[in-house]
Design a protein around this motif. Structure first.
Motif, PDB file in Angstrom:
ATOM      1  N   GLY A   1      50.160  47.610  42.718  1.00 16.62           N
ATOM      2  CA  GLY A   1      50.212  48.813  43.540  1.00 16.62           C
ATOM      3  C   GLY A   1      49.275  49.891  43.034  1.00 16.62           C
ATOM      4  N   VAL A   2      49.194  50.067  41.711  1.00 13.46           N
ATOM      5  CA  VAL A   2      48.275  51.046  41.128  1.00 13.46           C
ATOM      6  C   VAL A   2      46.828  50.650  41.420  1.00 13.46           C
ATOM      7  N   ALA A   3      46.526  49.355  41.277  1.00 13.12           N
ATOM      8  CA  ALA A   3      45.173  48.887  41.576  1.00 13.12           C
ATOM      9  C   ALA A   3      44.833  49.095  43.050  1.00 13.12           C
ATOM     10  N   ALA A   4      45.803  48.871  43.942  1.00 14.71           N
ATOM     11  CA  ALA A   4      45.562  49.042  45.377  1.00 14.71           C
ATOM     12  C   ALA A   4      45.228  50.489  45.709  1.00 14.71           C
ATOM     13  N   ARG A   5      45.886  51.423  45.041  1.00 16.48           N
ATOM     14  CA  ARG A   5      45.634  52.829  45.314  1.00 16.48           C
ATOM     15  C   ARG A   5      44.263  53.281  44.807  1.00 16.48           C
ATOM     16  N   ALA A   6      43.680  52.505  43.900  1.00 19.56           N
ATOM     17  CA  ALA A   6      42.337  52.813  43.414  1.00 19.56           C
ATOM     18  C   ALA A   6      41.260  52.341  44.381  1.00 19.56           C
ATOM     19  N   GLY A   7      41.626  51.505  45.366  1.00 19.85           N
ATOM     20  CA  GLY A   7      40.662  51.027  46.353  1.00 19.85           C
ATOM     21  C   GLY A   7      40.672  49.516  46.476  1.00 19.85           C
ATOM     22  N   ALA A   8      40.116  49.033  47.588  1.00 20.15           N
ATOM     23  CA  ALA A   8      40.114  47.596  47.851  1.00 20.15           C
ATOM     24  C   ALA A   8      39.323  46.819  46.807  1.00 20.15           C
ATOM     25  N   ALA A   9      38.253  47.411  46.284  1.00 20.78           N
ATOM     26  CA  ALA A   9      37.434  46.703  45.299  1.00 20.78           C
ATOM     27  C   ALA A   9      38.196  46.488  43.999  1.00 20.78           C
ATOM     28  N   ASP A  10      38.890  47.530  43.519  1.00 22.50           N
ATOM     29  CA  ASP A  10      39.684  47.377  42.298  1.00 22.50           C
ATOM     30  C   ASP A  10      40.822  46.387  42.508  1.00 22.50           C
ATOM     31  N   LEU A  11      41.432  46.420  43.684  1.00 16.31           N
ATOM     32  CA  LEU A  11      42.509  45.469  43.979  1.00 16.31           C
ATOM     33  C   LEU A  11      41.976  44.043  43.995  1.00 16.31           C
ATOM     34  N   GLY A  12      40.791  43.852  44.581  1.00 15.24           N
ATOM     35  CA  GLY A  12      40.194  42.518  44.603  1.00 15.24           C
ATOM     36  C   GLY A  12      39.882  42.017  43.205  1.00 15.24           C
ATOM     37  N   ALA A  13      39.327  42.899  42.353  1.00 16.98           N
ATOM     38  CA  ALA A  13      39.025  42.512  40.973  1.00 16.98           C
ATOM     39  C   ALA A  13      40.308  42.185  40.211  1.00 16.98           C
ATOM     40  N   HIS A  14      41.333  42.994  40.435  1.00 15.91           N
ATOM     41  CA  HIS A  14      42.630  42.753  39.786  1.00 15.91           C
ATOM     42  C   HIS A  14      43.210  41.417  40.240  1.00 15.91           C
ATOM     43  N   GLN A  15      43.067  41.100  41.529  1.00 13.25           N
ATOM     44  CA  GLN A  15      43.577  39.839  42.068  1.00 13.25           C
ATOM     45  C   GLN A  15      42.892  38.643  41.410  1.00 13.25           C
ATOM     46  N   ILE A  16      41.591  38.708  41.263  1.00 15.25           N
ATOM     47  CA  ILE A  16      40.850  37.601  40.652  1.00 15.25           C
ATOM     48  C   ILE A  16      41.330  37.379  39.208  1.00 15.25           C
ATOM     49  N   ALA A  17      41.361  38.466  38.419  1.00 11.72           N
ATOM     50  CA  ALA A  17      41.764  38.340  37.022  1.00 11.72           C
ATOM     51  C   ALA A  17      43.224  37.940  36.893  1.00 11.72           C
ATOM     52  N   LEU A  18      44.082  38.480  37.778  1.00 16.04           N
ATOM     53  CA  LEU A  18      45.509  38.175  37.690  1.00 16.04           C
ATOM     54  C   LEU A  18      45.790  36.720  38.040  1.00 16.04           C
ATOM     55  N   GLN A  19      45.099  36.182  39.048  1.00 17.29           N
ATOM     56  CA  GLN A  19      45.292  34.773  39.380  1.00 17.29           C
ATOM     57  C   GLN A  19      44.833  33.881  38.232  1.00 17.29           C
ATOM     58  N   LEU A  20      43.751  34.264  37.552  1.00 21.20           N
ATOM     59  CA  LEU A  20      43.322  33.506  36.380  1.00 21.20           C
ATOM     60  C   LEU A  20      44.343  33.633  35.247  1.00 21.20           C
TER      61      LEU A  20
END
Length: 422
Positions: free
Chosen positions: A234-253
């Motif tokens: 949720g914090v990453a999403a509020r920073a913007g779609a790009a940060d959320l996308g980067a967080h998603q990639i790293a989190l899935q790994l």
């Protein structure tokens, strides 16, 4: 090794799914992060269906009671179906509010996440049935059949996902459909294996209540853990779609590598449960030392591989420069925590196999409240961004490492009780 294949199959599919959807654009990738995060949250929250069942079935198998171990699987499967239907109904009723909450409000990312979740939510009962099936089969030390079952579903999803998303043109919905179809095959195979045991299939309410009580500590532990990850997303999403996308990639790994390292935890659960069920505590302690060493060594190797491939892997998931910049930042956190995580996850399995889940509950909640949650929540107002979120995750792992090493060095875990259903 069979446990490694089973654990890695689902997150490996999710990595491929992330890569396929990532090339649709930043908004679909963010939608997958939101919707997929909620579905993963439900499975992780209820993973006591696997881990709790393994410990109980292993104790019975170690005492020479295979029929009792299978009976644990039957009741766990009924419980999985009931909880799975509840999760499905929850997602159908609240998909919109939940995705908007996680995405930080209404918008294209929340809409995409809701669309994905409404379809993929039909796989929730199937996913939980597979967790229960893995649990009892691990308990009786049959790890090869789950490999075949899980790989069959994952391979089917791997074939369908890119076809449905791109050539067929279903986009993000194609990802959700492929997910459900693969889970249907895997759950069906686990159910067939249980039927072939010839067990009594009647649901027993006292046994179901007992399993819920047994799973209480694991449920609370998983709830706090998943809440922490949802807050971070949720914090990453509020920073913007790009940060959320980067967080998603790293989190899935991170999830993928966590389950790879968890292969040692699964081995430890089975071996420790059987050793203590058979009255051999020295074997349980030897298993703890062995899996901790393997976890550390594997974590070091994984960290080295991540560092070597830091310029190769992120572009497989997105071509957006902003997403890649964020992924490059969190990559160092992801790699640095792997040796610590290897030991933590292995010893988690030791304590679960011993039935010491109350201690694990307390440690996980404490580490989340002291480390992960505060830094995640402060990341936005303090301007720390993704670095703050991932510093919190590293601290969370480090605190748990200290706690489990201290516990295993003593003797109390060797006498932890495991309740079994009648």
């Amino acid at each position: 090794m069979p446990a490694l294949v089973v654990l890695a199959a689902e997150p490996l599919y999710l990595l491929v799914d992330t890569a396929v959807v990532g090339h649709l654009g930043t908004v679909p990738l963010g939608g997958l992060a939101v919707g997929g995060g909620l579905l993963a949250w439900s499975a992780a929250l209820l993973n006591f269906l696997a881990y709790g069942t393994t410990a109980r079935a292993a104790r019975r198998a170690g005492a020479g009671d295979r029929a009792g171990a299978v009976a644990e699987g039957v009741q766990a499967t009924w419980l999985a179906l009931a909880l799975g239907v509840a999760v499905l109904l929850l997602f159908q009723l609240l998909a919109g509010p939940l995705t908007r909450l996680l995405a930080g409000g209404a918008g294209p990312v929340a809409a995409a996440g809701e669309q994905w979740l409404r379809v993929a939510g039909f796989g929730a009962p199937l996913l939980l049935v597979s967790l229960a099936g893995n649990g009892w089969l691990r308990g009786v030390a049959e790890l090869r059949r789950p490999v075949h079952f899980v790989l069959a579903g994952a391979l089917l999803s791997l074939v369908l996902c890119p076809l449905l998303v791109h050539p067929v043109g279903l986009g993000l919905i194609g990802s959700a459909i492929a997910n459900v179809v693969g889970q249907s095959l895997t759950a069906g195979l686990f159910l067939r294996a249980l039927v072939r045991e010839g067990a009594d299939w009647r649901p027993r309410l006292p046994a179901l209540r007992s399993q819920l009580v047994i799973g209480r500590d694991l449920l609370l532990r998983a709830a706090v853990l998943q809440l922490s990850f949802l807050v971070a997303a949720g914090v990453a999403a509020r920073a913007g779609a790009a940060d959320l996308g980067a967080h998603q990639i790293a989190l899935q790994l991170f999830f993928f590598l966590a389950l790879v390292l968890d292969a040692f935890a699964i081995a430890a659960q089975t071996l420790v449960g059987r050793a203590l069920g058979g009255g051999h505590p020295a074997d349980a302690r030897a298993t703890a030392r062995r899996v901790a060493g393997w976890g550390l060594g594997t974590g070091v190797v994984v960290a080295a591989v991540l560092v070597a491939l830091r310029d190769v892997l992120p572009p497989l998931f997105s071509s957006d420069p902003a997403v890649l910049a964020g992924a490059g930042l969190v990559w160092w956190f992801l790699a640095g925590m792997q040796p610590l995580a290897g030991v933590v996850f292995a010893l988690d399995g030791v304590l679960m196999g011993a039935g010491d889940v109350g201690y694990l509950r307390t440690v996980t909640i404490g580490a989340a409240v002291v480390g992960f949650l505060p830094l995640s929540l402060l990341a936005a107002p303090m301007g720390w961004g993704l670095a703050g979120i991932w510093t919190g995750l590293v601290l969370f792992i480090a605190l748990r490492l200290v706690a489990v090493l201290w516990r295993v060095a003593g003797d109390r875990w060797l006498a932890a009780p495991v309740r079994v259903t009648g």
